[in-house]
Design a protein around this motif. Structure first.
Motif: not given
Length: 385
Positions: A299-310
């Motif tokens: 979930q943390q890695r996915m959150t980091e991916q989402v932050e990169k997308i944002v």
């Protein structure tokens, strides 16, 4: 007066008149030639002046239009390069955004699809561990073998949970001259210390006891051995010596029977351990804990991916704003250029073309005078820039 004298006077007058007539005729001839010479001279001069003025005017107009269109061409090339510099990062940003979204979606599908198999894996792990305990019963009588077996079971569980060494856990680290069997890293820069303990002697004797009395006696011995391991682990104080450590240390018992028999002998064994900042864990509940931690890392890695997308979306939005701003500036530049061209066209229609047509009417020039029409513009009060 005698006729002879009159005749002489008349002849003299006639001669004088003829001389005067001859003189007048010479003057008339000279004047006529002079007029023709002056006419030819004036025509030549006028023709040269008209040709010179016409060439000068046409040269100025040509130079003006040439400069105007060269500026327009230069501005367009510059704006085209600016648009290219803006659009190129947009294309790269869209490609990076698409790749990250695809990677995120793939990881999300893999994460959720794996949840359905976790229960099956837990059941299989339980069966496998039970079979392993039965096979190793005889070999576990040696303390050295029991210690290696406990560490092996611990390593096997973290691998089954899908955790990565040096990222999700660290195997057998040294901490202030105290060696823990493992450190489990959890999201939020925290860590949990784990020690594997194998109090097997009394446990094996209790399992193989031939009567209930002997079994109860061995259960007490097993409970005493487990409590002794709890007290030893509590004295190491892993959680108190490091600020980022979880306050409880996990005491891993590599067999479900070790924990269940301890609980059978004393139901308050869990509270006893908690009072000493120790958590008792068997393979089943420890694997469940590891799975939860591993899922937290996902979930943390996915959150980091989402932050990169944002972040990419923000960059993309800024690029769109920059593109629209550039297009607005280009429109203003085009409108100014069109205004200048229309002003030059008006000068041609009001001054240059009429004078050129007058010169053309003299018959000295036969080239056709081209029309320089103004550019029709669209209304400026439109919604889009």
């Amino acid at each position: 007066m005698p006729l002879v004298d009159q005749n002489k006077n008349l002849q003299l007058k006639i001669a004088s008149l003829e001389a005067e007539k001859l003189s007048q005729e010479e003057k008339i001839t000279w004047i006529t030639k002079t007029q023709e010479t002056l006419k030819t001279m004036f025509q030549s001069i006028a023709s040269e002046i008209l040709e010179s003025n016409s060439k000068s005017i046409l040269g100025q107009v040509t130079f003006h239009f040439h400069s105007l269109f060269e500026n327009l061409k230069t501005d367009w090339n510059l704006k085209k390069e600016e648009i290219k510099n803006i659009v190129s990062p947009l294309e790269k940003g869209l490609e990076a955004l698409d790749n990250q979204i695809q990677n995120l979606e793939s990881k999300r599908e893999g994460a959720y699809s794996s949840l359905s198999s976790h229960i099956t894996l837990l059941a299989e792990a339980y069966k496998e561990l039970h079979r392993s305990a039965t096979r190793l019963e005889q070999s576990l009588k040696s303390p050295l073998v029991r210690g290696s077996w406990g560490e092996y079971q611990l390593q096997r569980l973290v691998e089954m949970a899908g955790m990565e060494e040096h990222i999700s856990y660290l195997n057998q680290p040294l901490t202030e001259d105290k060696r823990a069997d493992m450190i489990i890293f959890i999201p939020g820069n925290r860590k949990i210390f784990v020690d594997a303990k194998t109090p097997m002697r009394a446990y094996l004797e209790a399992v193989s006891a031939e009567n209930e009395t002997l079994r109860k006696e061995k259960l007490k011995e097993h409970l005493s051995a487990v409590k002794e391991r709890i007290r030893e682990l509590s004295k190491k104080e892993y959680g108190r010596t490091q600020t980022d450590a979880f306050e409880y240390v996990i005491m891993f018992l590599p067999s479900e029977g070790l924990l269940s028999l301890s609980f059978e002998a004393d139901p308050g064994i869990f509270q006893y351990a908690l009072e000493r900042n120790v958590l008792l864990a068997s393979p089943i509940n420890f694997l469940a804990l590891l799975k939860a931690i591993a899922f937290g890392w996902q979930q943390q890695r996915m959150t980091e991916q989402v932050e990169k997308i944002v972040e990419e979306i923000k960059n993309l939005y800024d690029s769109f704003i920059e593109l629209l701003t550039t297009l607005t500036k280009m429109r203003k530049a085009f409108e100014n250029t069109i205004d200048l061209f229309n002003k030059a066209s008006s000068i041609c229609h009001e001054k240059i073309i009429p004078s050129t047509r007058k010169i053309q009417s003299t018959g000295s020039f036969s080239k056709e005078i081209p029309e320089v029409n103004p550019i029709e513009t669209t209304p400026k009060n439109r919604d889009c820039p």
